[in-house]
Scaffold this motif. Structure first.
Motif, PDB file in Angstrom:
ATOM      1  N   ASP A 108      21.486   2.351 -33.206  1.00  0.00           N
ATOM      2  CA  ASP A 108      22.014   0.991 -33.335  1.00  0.00           C
ATOM      3  C   ASP A 108      22.514   1.031 -31.387  1.00  0.00           C
ATOM      4  O   ASP A 108      22.072   0.093 -31.663  1.00  0.00           O
ATOM      5  N   VAL A 109      22.773   2.311 -31.034  1.00  0.00           N
ATOM      6  CA  VAL A 109      23.662   2.627 -30.164  1.00  0.00           C
ATOM      7  C   VAL A 109      23.084   3.738 -29.323  1.00  0.00           C
ATOM      8  O   VAL A 109      22.662   5.007 -30.413  1.00  0.00           O
ATOM      9  N   VAL A 110      21.980   4.392 -27.864  1.00  0.00           N
ATOM     10  CA  VAL A 110      21.985   5.486 -27.539  1.00  0.00           C
ATOM     11  C   VAL A 110      22.936   5.796 -26.216  1.00  0.00           C
ATOM     12  O   VAL A 110      22.675   4.389 -25.464  1.00  0.00           O
ATOM     13  N   ILE A 111      23.325   6.153 -26.011  1.00  0.00           N
ATOM     14  CA  ILE A 111      24.233   6.284 -24.707  1.00  0.00           C
ATOM     15  C   ILE A 111      23.855   7.602 -24.078  1.00  0.00           C
ATOM     16  O   ILE A 111      23.416   8.857 -24.489  1.00  0.00           O
ATOM     17  N   VAL A 112      24.020   7.193 -22.701  1.00  0.00           N
ATOM     18  CA  VAL A 112      23.572   8.076 -21.630  1.00  0.00           C
ATOM     19  C   VAL A 112      24.459   8.038 -20.318  1.00  0.00           C
ATOM     20  O   VAL A 112      24.053   7.320 -19.408  1.00  0.00           O
ATOM     21  N   VAL A 113      25.456   9.186 -20.356  1.00  0.00           N
ATOM     22  CA  VAL A 113      26.312   9.410 -19.544  1.00  0.00           C
ATOM     23  C   VAL A 113      26.517  10.366 -18.225  1.00  0.00           C
ATOM     24  O   VAL A 113      26.222  11.453 -18.696  1.00  0.00           O
ATOM     25  N   ASP A 114      26.341   9.983 -17.075  1.00  0.00           N
ATOM     26  CA  ASP A 114      26.230  11.488 -16.558  1.00  0.00           C
ATOM     27  C   ASP A 114      25.121  12.461 -16.544  1.00  0.00           C
ATOM     28  O   ASP A 114      25.329  13.344 -16.489  1.00  0.00           O
ATOM     29  N   PHE A 115      23.635  11.440 -17.013  1.00  0.00           N
ATOM     30  CA  PHE A 115      22.959  12.633 -17.018  1.00  0.00           C
ATOM     31  C   PHE A 115      21.368  11.624 -16.380  1.00  0.00           C
ATOM     32  O   PHE A 115      21.307  10.251 -16.882  1.00  0.00           O
ATOM     33  N   VAL A 135      23.052   2.239 -23.561  1.00  0.00           N
ATOM     34  CA  VAL A 135      23.776   2.594 -22.910  1.00  0.00           C
ATOM     35  C   VAL A 135      23.387   3.397 -21.557  1.00  0.00           C
ATOM     36  O   VAL A 135      23.755   4.488 -21.869  1.00  0.00           O
ATOM     37  N   MET A 136      23.315   2.994 -20.316  1.00  0.00           N
ATOM     38  CA  MET A 136      23.454   4.313 -19.580  1.00  0.00           C
ATOM     39  C   MET A 136      23.826   3.777 -18.598  1.00  0.00           C
ATOM     40  O   MET A 136      24.594   2.516 -18.018  1.00  0.00           O
ATOM     41  N   GLU A 137      24.781   5.798 -17.931  1.00  0.00           N
ATOM     42  CA  GLU A 137      25.781   4.864 -16.744  1.00  0.00           C
ATOM     43  C   GLU A 137      25.435   6.571 -15.976  1.00  0.00           C
ATOM     44  O   GLU A 137      25.385   7.250 -16.730  1.00  0.00           O
ATOM     45  N   THR A 138      25.422   6.200 -14.854  1.00  0.00           N
ATOM     46  CA  THR A 138      25.278   7.634 -13.700  1.00  0.00           C
ATOM     47  C   THR A 138      25.547   7.285 -12.224  1.00  0.00           C
ATOM     48  O   THR A 138      25.438   5.832 -11.762  1.00  0.00           O
ATOM     49  N   PHE A 139      25.483   8.741 -11.572  1.00  0.00           N
ATOM     50  CA  PHE A 139      25.139   7.660 -10.403  1.00  0.00           C
ATOM     51  C   PHE A 139      24.013   7.361  -9.451  1.00  0.00           C
ATOM     52  O   PHE A 139      23.230   7.445 -10.451  1.00  0.00           O
ATOM     53  N   MET A 140      25.045   6.515  -8.421  1.00  0.00           N
ATOM     54  CA  MET A 140      23.579   6.031  -7.593  1.00  0.00           C
ATOM     55  C   MET A 140      23.403   6.244  -6.661  1.00  0.00           C
ATOM     56  O   MET A 140      23.508   6.829  -6.340  1.00  0.00           O
ATOM     57  N   VAL A 141      21.969   5.805  -5.425  1.00  0.00           N
ATOM     58  CA  VAL A 141      21.964   6.616  -4.248  1.00  0.00           C
ATOM     59  C   VAL A 141      23.440   5.821  -3.652  1.00  0.00           C
ATOM     60  O   VAL A 141      24.277   4.613  -3.524  1.00  0.00           O
TER      61      VAL A 141
END
Ligand code: SAM
Length: 205
Positions: A108-115, A135-141
């Motif tokens: 129901d939820v897949v989370i990927v953070v800082d990877f 839900v994804m979140e990480t660094f960008m250019v």
């Protein structure tokens, strides 16, 4: 991924690098998802935390009554998560996610953070159940100006998350320079997979 890469992470985890509170973006996304919840639902919701570290997001999910599978290649990280999990429904798995067979249409939820491992994006999308949320979140250019990571392989390009979630309903998204405690360039998305997937849905194309 190489053994050297994993050993570097084991060392970092011994120093406790991933023991912080959950990302505020993830907390907001989980609140938004809860707000859309089906009150009549009786089966437990399932969540996957990819490259979970010491499990700050796995713990946040379990506290919201998700049954969580949390995967990381670093034994030290998974051991820390298991120690913190107490009686919560968290299955900590030690595995290299680039070789781990991700279940299909299961969570129901897949989370990927800082990877960021771009080759995994199609499988991450496929792991989300219809009506579930990635839900994804990480660094960008731009992050190079502030510190690590500097390697472009680990930095999202502008619009990249939106493109990766094309055809899905975007619940939340942010992108750019943030002036938190430590200034950083980050991007995040919470996107819902359509309930009915038509034949045009092609992962990662
Ligand atoms: C910056 S930490 C983020 C941890 C966690 N997602 C969080 O937000 O706290 C990156 C994590 O990715 C894990 N990792 C890196 N490469 C991996 C791989 N190939 N398979 C599984 N885990 C990996 C590291 O061990 C580390 O825990």
């Amino acid at each position: 991924m190489s053994n050297d890469h994993r050993r570097e992470w084991e060392d970092r985890h011994r120093r406790g690098v991933t023991w912080g509170p959950p990302s505020p973006f993830v907390v907001t996304a989980l609140d938004a998802i809860a707000g859309r919840g089906n009150a009549a639902r009786t089966t437990p919701r399932r969540a996957l935390d990819i490259a979970c570290g010491a499990g700050r997001h796995a713990l946040a999910l379990a506290a919201r009554s998700y049954r969580v599978v949390a995967v990381d290649h670093a034994r030290t990280a998974v051991a820390a998560l298991r120690a913190r999990a107490g009686g919560l429904a968290i299955d900590g798995v030690v595995a290299d996610v680039t070789h781990w067979p991700l279940p299909v249409a299961r969570f129901d939820v897949v989370i990927v953070v800082d990877f960021l491992e771009r080759s995994l994006l199609p499988a991450l999308r496929a792991a989300v159940a219809p009506g579930g949320v990635l839900v994804m979140e990480t660094f960008m250019v731009g992050q190079e100006r502030h510190g690590h990571p500097r390697n472009p392989a680990y930095l999202l390009r502008p619009g990249e998350l939106l493109a990766a979630c094309r055809g899905w309903t975007v619940l939340l998204a942010h992108e750019g320079e943030g002036g938190g405690r430590v200034p950083a360039c980050r991007a995040g998305i919470a996107a819902e997979r359509p309930l009915h997937v038509d034949s045009a849905e092609s992962f990662g194309s």
